[in-house]
Design a protein around this motif. Structure first.
Motif, PDB file in Angstrom:
ATOM      1  N   GLU A 587     -13.442  59.496 -12.850  1.00 23.60           N
ATOM      2  CA  GLU A 587     -13.915  58.194 -14.345  1.00 23.60           C
ATOM      3  C   GLU A 587     -12.444  57.992 -13.849  1.00 23.60           C
ATOM      4  O   GLU A 587     -11.798  58.164 -13.968  1.00 23.60           O
ATOM      5  CB  GLU A 587     -14.002  58.510 -15.892  1.00 23.60           C
ATOM      6  CG  GLU A 587     -15.162  58.978 -16.102  1.00 23.60           C
ATOM      7  CD  GLU A 587     -15.503  59.062 -17.589  1.00 23.60           C
ATOM      8  OE1 GLU A 587     -14.340  58.459 -18.708  1.00 23.60           O
ATOM      9  OE2 GLU A 587     -16.346  59.446 -18.058  1.00 23.60           O
ATOM     10  N   ASP A 588     -12.455  55.826 -13.929  1.00 25.21           N
ATOM     11  CA  ASP A 588     -11.681  55.412 -13.702  1.00 25.21           C
ATOM     12  C   ASP A 588     -10.644  55.726 -12.412  1.00 25.21           C
ATOM     13  O   ASP A 588      -9.815  55.262 -12.730  1.00 25.21           O
ATOM     14  CB  ASP A 588     -10.039  55.676 -15.268  1.00 25.21           C
ATOM     15  CG  ASP A 588     -11.321  55.534 -16.598  1.00 25.21           C
ATOM     16  OD1 ASP A 588     -11.636  54.373 -16.808  1.00 25.21           O
ATOM     17  OD2 ASP A 588     -10.606  56.097 -17.228  1.00 25.21           O
ATOM     18  N   LYS A 628     -20.606  55.206 -10.945  1.00 28.39           N
ATOM     19  CA  LYS A 628     -20.988  54.216 -11.373  1.00 28.39           C
ATOM     20  C   LYS A 628     -18.923  53.325 -11.256  1.00 28.39           C
ATOM     21  O   LYS A 628     -18.930  52.526 -10.830  1.00 28.39           O
ATOM     22  CB  LYS A 628     -20.707  54.465 -12.654  1.00 28.39           C
ATOM     23  CG  LYS A 628     -22.013  54.733 -13.596  1.00 28.39           C
ATOM     24  CD  LYS A 628     -21.526  54.898 -14.922  1.00 28.39           C
ATOM     25  CE  LYS A 628     -23.471  55.263 -15.377  1.00 28.39           C
ATOM     26  NZ  LYS A 628     -22.852  55.597 -17.367  1.00 28.39           N
ATOM     27  N   GLU A 629     -18.267  54.169 -10.929  1.00 20.42           N
ATOM     28  CA  GLU A 629     -17.029  53.701  -9.783  1.00 20.42           C
ATOM     29  C   GLU A 629     -17.412  53.299  -8.816  1.00 20.42           C
ATOM     30  O   GLU A 629     -16.523  52.335  -8.915  1.00 20.42           O
ATOM     31  CB  GLU A 629     -15.878  54.594  -9.904  1.00 20.42           C
ATOM     32  CG  GLU A 629     -15.659  55.446 -12.149  1.00 20.42           C
ATOM     33  CD  GLU A 629     -15.481  54.581 -12.304  1.00 20.42           C
ATOM     34  OE1 GLU A 629     -13.974  53.909 -12.249  1.00 20.42           O
ATOM     35  OE2 GLU A 629     -15.322  54.286 -13.534  1.00 20.42           O
TER      36      GLU A 629
END
Length: 693
Positions: A587-588, A628-629
């Motif tokens: 994530e991120d 998704k990233e």
């Protein structure tokens, strides 16, 4: 593409220490001892009735052939056919200097010159010379002795005492010529096979206890002729194996003997198919035990110790000479007639008893260190080849590579069942067990460190020792390539598990980032990026967290992508693809992925090499395959429009550049990339359509 293929080392094509050192001394009166005579004049002197003149001509030709710019002039005047007959001259001194000249020609001239030497039939006199000594046919030696007696140059006793050493010195030069031409020319290897040269050189090898220099030259030659030479295998009978085995089991501890055993271990590996299956495991273990013996020695500490020993020896020698000179003055003594007889005759070329790496006899300590570094380099290169020995042919590799890459963006690049990278390589159980039993990986890791700074400083301040710096750096690079191969073919657990791999990642990062300036040496960059690529690939396959920060990653890749070496550029692009594919699941990380994506897009579109461009595209497929990233980053850098615009450009480059610049195998892989590009674009369009609906 997209997979790291273990690299196989080919042996260095020429003598490790380069050309023959120029002989010292003055030539006959009226001649320029520095080789100032023209090539034509010197070649003409080879026909002179005086052996002294012929020897002088050969010695000067030998000097001149050390300079590459002088070689064409000699080739134009058929130097090979002029020097060839000198190998069978009645004078042993002429034979030796002629062999030295041919050695220089083959070592300094390169592949084309070696090919020309074989075309000009150098093998006929060369093989005849080696066989003559092998058969103890010493008629020319007796003639030389007689000629010397008539000229009152040499005593009968001296002739008999020096006959054996003289013959072996000539044989040493001749074996080096044989090694060089066989290294470069398949016809020379065929002649070696058909003329039964194996039996001849094995006889010379047996002299290892009394002439280590000759034995090392033979070992170099054997390693060259046994590589990829199935026709020679049938010549390795029980007797030949016994010769090799007896030397490999010898216990002499000098660095020269370590080098000899290492070279012969490499030859035994090359002929492993002649060893009964029941003995394979023990033989492989013996080979790796020898390699372990050479790798365990700390080269830096050896340099320091040997340099101290040399300094002390030279000091004592100087003191002894001073005392002797004082005694001579007091006694007003003169040389007696017998002593005068031992001096080289006027007009003769005085030759040091040069060793196999061509260091003079008063450089014993330097000779030892040089032998050690050559042994370590050789051991590491052979271990790389052992890891690659069961590699399929290039065609099979590309077929395997192509078959699993067509759906790179649809599925993981690893075998979900085993968690290992899909690789065609498989390390045999015998080799794997021997590697681990002899702690080879640990010793290889130790060699990946930069050379000892104290040892480097010592070498920097001594002209004769300065070349050792490059040799130490070469050992480090070979160790990194060796590490790459072992990582590529070994199971993670056998390597020590996740913690060991993370420590290794930190070690490799320190090698790159701990220096005041970023490393730019091509050989080091290729080696370190190859090791990093294999390590990151292995860690990704086991979901082991990677230690390199995004900033370090980009620094490495931005530096590497400007290298003139294609392998370095391919490696850094692959590293970025592996790291990016891991980050895509975290994530991120969209901002980092954007940075990676922009970098890879620029490489794909602007790199001068289609191979690098194709690797960059493969890396893009890996990074933006899923997550998704990755999807978020792809939209923000407009990846899909950029690839759609680039697709026809890539096709056009393949049509224009492909056939002229790239091999069939490379074109096959590039065609696969082109197909994957089309599929990836369709995949991205499908993702965009699904989001719209």
């Amino acid at each position: 593409m997209g997979k790291s293929k273990a690299r196989r080392f080919r042996r260095a094509p020429f003598s490790p220490a380069g050309p023959q050192q120029a002989a010292s001394g003055e030539g006959p009166a009226g001649e320029d001892g520095d080789g100032g005579s023209s090539a034509a004049e010197l070649l003409e002197k080879l026909q002179h009735p005086s052996a002294d003149v012929r020897e002088f001509a050969c010695a000067n030709i030998s000097k001149m052939l050390q300079q590459k710019h002088a070689i064409p002039a000699f080739l134009q005047r058929d130097v090979v056919r002029c020097l060839g007959p000198m190998l069978l001259d009645q004078s042993l001194a002429v034979r030796e200097t002629a062999a030295g000249a041919l050695r220089n020609l083959s070592a300094c001239g390169g592949f084309e010159v070696c090919d020309d030497m074989v075309t000009k039939d150098i093998m006929t006199p060369l093989v005849a010379l080696l066989k003559e000594f092998f058969s103890n046919s010493f008629l020319p030696i007796r003639l030389q002795c007689s000629a010397g007696l008539e000229a009152n140059e040499v005593s009968p006793t001296k002739c008999q005492d020096t006959k054996k050493n003289c013959v072996e010195d000539i044989a040493n030069e001749a074996v080096n010529v044989l090694w060089n031409v066989c290294e470069c020319n398949g016809t020379a290897v065929s002649v070696f096979n058909k003329e039964g040269c194996l039996d001849v050189v094995l006889q010379y090898l047996k002299k290892f206890s009394t002439n280590i220099d000759l034995a090392i030259s033979v070992a170099h030659c054997l390693q060259a002729v046994t590589e990829d030479n199935p026709e020679l295998l049938s010549s390795f009978n029980a007797s030949a194996h016994q010769v090799l085995e007896s030397i490999m089991l010898s216990q002499d501890s000098t660095m020269e003997h370590i080098l000899l055993r290492t070279l012969l271990a490499g030859s035994v590996w090359n002929i492993k198919d002649t060893i009964p299956s029941s003995s394979q495991a023990s033989t492989i273990n013996a080979i790796l035990k020898i390699f372990s013996e050479s790798l365990v020695v700390d080269a830096g500490e050896t340099v320091i110790h040997m340099k101290e020993a040399e300094t002390q020896r030279l000091k004592l020698t100087a003191e002894a000479e001073t005392e002797e000179n004082v005694g001579d003055i007091i006694d007003n003594s003169v040389l007696n007639e017998d002593d005068e007889m031992e001096e080289p005759p006027k007009g003769k070329i005085k030759r040091d008893n040069d060793i196999s790496d061509l260091l003079p006899a008063d450089k014993w300590e330097l000779k030892q260190v040089t032998a050690l570094l050559m042994a370590q380099q050789t051991a590491l290169e052979i271990i790389v080849n052992m890891c690659c020995s069961e590699d399929p042919s290039d065609d099979e590799w590309e077929e395997l590579s192509s078959s699993d890459e067509s759906d790179l963006f649809m599925e993981n690049s690893y075998d979900e069942g085993s968690g290992q990278p899909m690789s065609p390589l498989c390390l045999s159980a015998e080799v794997h067990a021997a590697l681990m039993n002899n702690l080879i990986p640990k010793k290889i890791l130790e060699k990946t460190a930069f050379p000892n700074s104290v040892a480097v400083d010592i070498c920097m301040h001594s002209p004769s020792w300065k070349p050792l710096i490059r040799k130490m750096n070469t050992v480090q690079c070979r160790a990194l390539m060796c590490l790459h191969s072992i990582l590529f073919v070994s199971d993670v657990d056998c390597l020590g598990g996740a913690s060991t791999l993370q420590s290794l990642a930190q070690h490799l990062s320190q090698l790159v980032f701990s220096q005041p300036e970023f490393p730019t040496h091509t050989e080091f960059l290729e080696a370190i990026t190859s090791a990093m690529r294999a390590l990151l690939q292995t860690m990704a396959s086991k979901n082991i967290s990677q230690c390199m920060t995004p900033e370090q990653l980009m620094t490495l890749c931005e530096a590497g992508i400007h290298s003139s070496n294609i392998s370095v550029r391919v490696n850094v692009v692959s590293i970025l693809g592996i790291a990016g594919s891991v980050l895509a699941k975290v994530e991120d990380t969209a901002e980092t992925l954007k940075m990676i994506g922009k970098f890879l897009l620029e490489v794909a579109m602007k790199d001068s090499s289609l191979v690098v461009a194709g690797e960059a595209l493969d890396a893009l497929f890996d990074v933006f395959a899923d997550g998704k990233e990755a999807e978020k980053a792809a939209v923000q850098i407009k990846l899909l429009p950029a690839l759609k615009e680039f697709q026809p450009v890539f096709k056009m480059r393949m049509r224009k550049e492909g056939k002229g610049q790239y091999s069939t195998d490379q074109l096959c892989v590039l065609d696969n990339v082109k197909m994957n590009l089309r599929r990836f674009i369709a995949y991205q369009e499908k993702l965009g359509g699904e989001k719209t609906t």
